[in-house]
Every structure is written in structure tokens, then in C-alpha cells.
Design a protein around this motif. Sequence first.
Motif, PDB file in Angstrom:
ATOM      1  N   ASP B  28       0.572  -1.183   0.522  1.00 53.83           N
ATOM      2  CA  ASP B  28       0.055  -0.144   0.215  1.00 53.83           C
ATOM      3  C   ASP B  28       0.719   1.621  -0.142  1.00 53.83           C
ATOM      4  OD1 ASP B  28      -2.798   1.699   2.116  1.00 53.83           O
ATOM      5  OD2 ASP B  28      -2.864   0.846  -0.333  1.00 53.83           O
ATOM      6  N   HIS B  29       2.005   1.423  -0.872  1.00 52.13           N
ATOM      7  CA  HIS B  29       2.889   2.716  -0.678  1.00 52.13           C
ATOM      8  C   HIS B  29       2.528   3.551  -2.116  1.00 52.13           C
ATOM      9  CE1 HIS B  29       6.771   0.059   0.925  1.00 52.13           C
ATOM     10  NE2 HIS B  29       5.954   0.652   2.159  1.00 52.13           N
ATOM     11  N   GLU B  30       2.719   4.675  -1.653  1.00 54.21           N
ATOM     12  CA  GLU B  30       2.005   5.704  -2.143  1.00 54.21           C
ATOM     13  C   GLU B  30       2.567   5.996  -3.124  1.00 54.21           C
ATOM     14  OE1 GLU B  30       0.472   6.533   1.598  1.00 54.21           O
ATOM     15  OE2 GLU B  30       2.071   5.955   1.191  1.00 54.21           O
ATOM     16  N   LEU B  95       7.045   4.100   1.576  1.00 55.96           N
ATOM     17  CA  LEU B  95       6.125   4.526   1.717  1.00 55.96           C
ATOM     18  C   LEU B  95       6.276   6.068   1.852  1.00 55.96           C
ATOM     19  CD1 LEU B  95       3.497   4.372   3.743  1.00 55.96           C
ATOM     20  CD2 LEU B  95       5.282   3.844   5.525  1.00 55.96           C
ATOM     21  N   THR B  96       5.515   6.414   2.658  1.00 56.69           N
ATOM     22  CA  THR B  96       5.142   8.293   1.607  1.00 56.69           C
ATOM     23  C   THR B  96       5.894   8.557   2.445  1.00 56.69           C
ATOM     24  OG1 THR B  96       3.458   8.037   0.492  1.00 56.69           O
ATOM     25  CG2 THR B  96       3.869  10.655   1.222  1.00 56.69           C
ATOM     26  N   THR B  98       9.557   8.841   3.216  1.00 57.15           N
ATOM     27  CA  THR B  98      10.103   7.875   4.428  1.00 57.15           C
ATOM     28  C   THR B  98      11.950   7.835   3.677  1.00 57.15           C
ATOM     29  OG1 THR B  98       9.586   5.934   3.475  1.00 57.15           O
ATOM     30  CG2 THR B  98       8.469   6.524   5.175  1.00 57.15           C
TER      31      THR B  98
END
Lengths: 111, 112
Positions: B28-30, B95-96, B98
Motif C-alpha cells: 500500500d505504498h503511495e 511509503l510516503t 520515508t
Amino acid sequence: EDKVVQSPLSLVVHEGDTVTLNCSYEVTNFRSLLWYKQEKKAPTFLFMLTSSGIEKKSGRLSSILDKKELFSILNITATQTGDSAIYLCASDNTNAGKSTFGDGTTLTVKP
Amino acid sequence: DVKVTQSSRYLVKRTGEKVFLECVQDMDHENMFWYRQDPGLGLRLIYFSYDVKMKEKGDIPEGYSVSREKKERFSLILESASTNQTSMYLCASELTNTGELFFGEGSRLTVL
């Protein structure tokens, strides 16, 4: 233009040696410096450094960042043949999608 | 564990053919990215996407396009492959904001 420079480009050592890999950067809106290890396949994450002077350690690997001089080093002590890989340094900045990679250092550890 | 899957590990195509490289991530990474990796040139960013249907050009977008119809899937398209596109292509997700990238195993494309 953002730039990340790694040195040396390649290195051959024998098992048990200690190595130091270098990474310098010129990046606008710098946020963090990351190290990855790439064997035959995908790069895998080693360290993320955001603060100057704080060493991060994982087993025989350690890394430190100097935000004043704009560089980082990755140390590997008591090298093993399994450490043979390409080591990639990348700068991450606050703009989405703007990780800039260096060309990598190819480390070969001979038995 | 985060898994980034690239559908084709090895492809051989002819000049002028259309090439699709698929990448799927399960966390579910943006943010998703396409890089190419060439000896002596490191990883160079082709395109990236920070949301469904959003795309941004990276450093070397010429000759490539991308598609992100679903959050988990990011496709790289070579409309008309050329020999200078022979390379290793790496997909990554993040992931947004990071900074840490999770890479797929790469797709080695040879264009004859």
C-alpha cells in the motif's frame, strides 16, 4: 543539479580486511542519506542517516554522516566473501521522488 | 515483508517493438519509481508516481512512458524499443516520504 559521488568505484580485498566506502553529496533540500547493498538482484536497504555524527551499526557494518562536509562513510570490518556486492549510496530530499544515487562501489572479497 | 514484484526477469525484444514492464507492490505504498541501471552510470530515475494516475518525469524520461491505474501497480512502457534501451530496469516503492526504497528484483531487457 543534485549529485552523489562514491569512491572508490571498485575495491578488491581479502577476507578479514576492513574497508571504508565513501559517499559525498551535493543536494538541495537534503533530508537523508541511504546506503543499499546489491548482490545479484535487487538493492536492499542497509542504513538511513539523517543526523550528523551519529553512527549507525548493524553487525560488522557501520555508517556515519557528516552534514557539514557533505559526506558519509560505510565501514565493513572483518570482511567475508558474502560481503561482495555493489554498495549504493543515495541522497533523499524533501521533494517526492528525488532520491539521487551514486554510481556504486563494487566490493569483491577474496577468500 | 514488503514485496515488490516485477513480472519479467529477462526479456529480449527487437528494435521498434512495444515493451511493457510491470511492477506490483503489496504494501500500500503511495510512491513508486522506475530506474534503469547501467554499468558506470548507477541508478537513473526514469519516472515516478506518488498517487494513482499521477506521474512525474525523472532524469531520463525520453523514450519511456508509464501508467498507474491502480495504487499497487506501476507499469513502464517503451513505445518503440531501441538498442540503447538495453538495460536493467528496477522498480521501487516507498511509503510516503520515508526515503527508504523497496526494490523489485529487476527486469533485464535486451533490445536487438
